[in-house]
Design an enzyme around this catalytic site. Structure first.
Site, PDB file in Angstrom:
ATOM      1  N   LYS A  98     -69.564  -1.824  22.356  1.00 58.31           N
ATOM      2  CA  LYS A  98     -68.303  -1.925  21.510  1.00 58.31           C
ATOM      3  C   LYS A  98     -68.324  -3.621  21.297  1.00 58.31           C
ATOM      4  CE  LYS A  98     -63.909  -1.077  22.795  1.00 58.31           C
ATOM      5  NZ  LYS A  98     -64.551  -0.925  24.210  1.00 58.31           N
ATOM      6  N   ASP A 166     -76.311   9.428  14.637  1.00 58.42           N
ATOM      7  CA  ASP A 166     -76.847   8.606  15.778  1.00 58.42           C
ATOM      8  C   ASP A 166     -78.588   8.542  15.595  1.00 58.42           C
ATOM      9  OD1 ASP A 166     -74.633   8.093  17.039  1.00 58.42           O
ATOM     10  OD2 ASP A 166     -75.426   9.141  18.821  1.00 58.42           O
TER      11      ASP A 166
END
Length: 382
Positions: A98, A166
């Site tokens: 992140k 993904d």
């Protein structure tokens, strides 16, 4: 192909690790760094109901073949130094932190490239480097329009049964990394390659995106039917209970289909409906899809599936029987892309063929146990 390439994987779940397996399949040494404190890649614990596996769950095995696992604690100085040493001798790093987390752990591109100016750093985020929202595939499917398009017309928006965003983001990252490798070969300079899940998803809307952007037509759920082609994505039961899906892409294929079904010469006594103006062109078939499907349903149910598919294959009409996963993996095509060890079976990430290049996939090691190679890797850094 990439036998001398060293890849360091600082990624988990599916997108980043599938890129790592891609390079492993092409001969690279791929070292997967896993969190010592949490037991490693979270997918090791993602087991289905009743699944009896070790620390290599079925999910984990989908994208971690051919790697070495080293378990370290990146919150410690020792852990940071280990990764720093590994990064110094690596050609590529794959990361999926992140925004902001890589910097806190000392493993960002800016930090690691200081000691390796040829480093190629591939980074996957949910929403880009300036947005610290957590990006999960299911959420991105919801926000990018995929779920709103997926499902029956009168049903609820539906998530796809594979983490497709993904997978798509991984392919985008592979492309970026290969471009960076080409640049490095020509200039000797490394690169930062960034890919976000949200932009990968939006890009992959393809014709549904331009249905809105160009035609100003808001795409809507309509089951498996194609919004621009008919009959395409529509499926019909055969006499023996099999379901055949049609993917008719042009008028010639449609004429061959109705001839195959015996409609054009009235064998089924349905009349010359196919020659009516409402079915002559693809756009007319799209506009009259419901009536077309009713007529096709009555015709196809007269055939046994084996007989029908034999006729369809003979005329090169695009159609196929809807199979389950077990049936799909019983085919020769599936057999050719399997990876096998003495205890496990997996699926290749790269399934292309390149003339005059033998890929080393047959020698690929099975997915590693958690921290399986820690001792060997650490001893090599001394």
């Amino acid at each position: 192909m990439f036998q001398n390439l060293k890849v360091l994987e600082l990624a988990s779940v599916l997108a980043g690790p599938s890129v790592g397996q891609f390079f492993a399949e092409l001969g690279s040494e791929v070292i997967k760094v896993e969190n010592l404190k949490t037991g490693g890649d979270v997918t090791r614990s993602w087991k289905g109901a009743g699944e009896q596996t070790d620390d290599r769950s079925a999910y984990f095995c989908s994208c971690n073949w051919g790697k070495k696992s080293v378990a370290v604690d990146l919150t410690t100085d020792e852990g940071k130094q280990i990764v720093k040493k590994l990064a110094k001798r690596s050609d590529i790093i794959i990361a999926s932190y992140k925004p902001g987390d890589a910097e806190k752990l000392g493993v960002s591109y800016q930090q690691l490239s200081m000691d390796n100016d040829q480093l190629i750093y591939g980074q996957i985020t949910g929403y880009g480097s300036d947005d610290d929202r957590v990006g999960y595939d299911a959420v991105i499917q919801a926000e990018s329009g995929f779920m709103d398009l997926n499902g029956e017309k009168d049903g609820l928006p539906t998530k796809m049964p594979v983490a497709l965003i993904d997978v798509l983001a991984a392919h985008q990252l592979k492309e970026g990394l290969l471009l960076a490798l080409l640049k490095k070969e020509r200039s000797g300079v490394g690169s930062l390659v960034e890919v976000s899940l949200i932009q990968s998803a939006l890009s992959s809307l393809a014709n549904q995106a331009t249905n809105w952007l160009v035609a100003k037509k808001q795409p809507t759920r309509q089951g498996s039917a194609h919004p621009n082609i008919a009959p395409y994505g529509d499926s019909f039961l055969t006499k023996d209970g099999k379901r055949v899906l049609l993917a008719i892409g042009n008028d010639r294929q449609f004429k061959d289909l109705i001839a195959t079904l015996g409609i054009s010469d009235h064998v089924l006594d349905l009349g010359a409906w196919a020659l009516e103006i409402k079915f002559l062109s693809n756009q007319q078939r799209v506009e009259n899809r419901l009536q077309l499907n009713e007529l096709l349903e009555k015709a196809i149910v007269q055939f046994e599936s084996k007989e029908l598919m034999s006729k369809i294959y003979h005329l090169k009409i695009p159609a196929g029987l809807i199979e389950d996963v077990a049936e799909a993996f019983s085919t020769q095509e599936a057999n050719e892309i399997l990876i096998r060890s003495t205890e496990l079976t997996g699926v290749k990430n790269f399934v292309g063929r390149v003339s005059n290049i033998k890929l080393p996939t047959s020698d690929l090691a099975p997915p590693p146990h958690f921290g399986e190679h820690t001792e060997d890797i650490l001893s090599s850094l001394v």
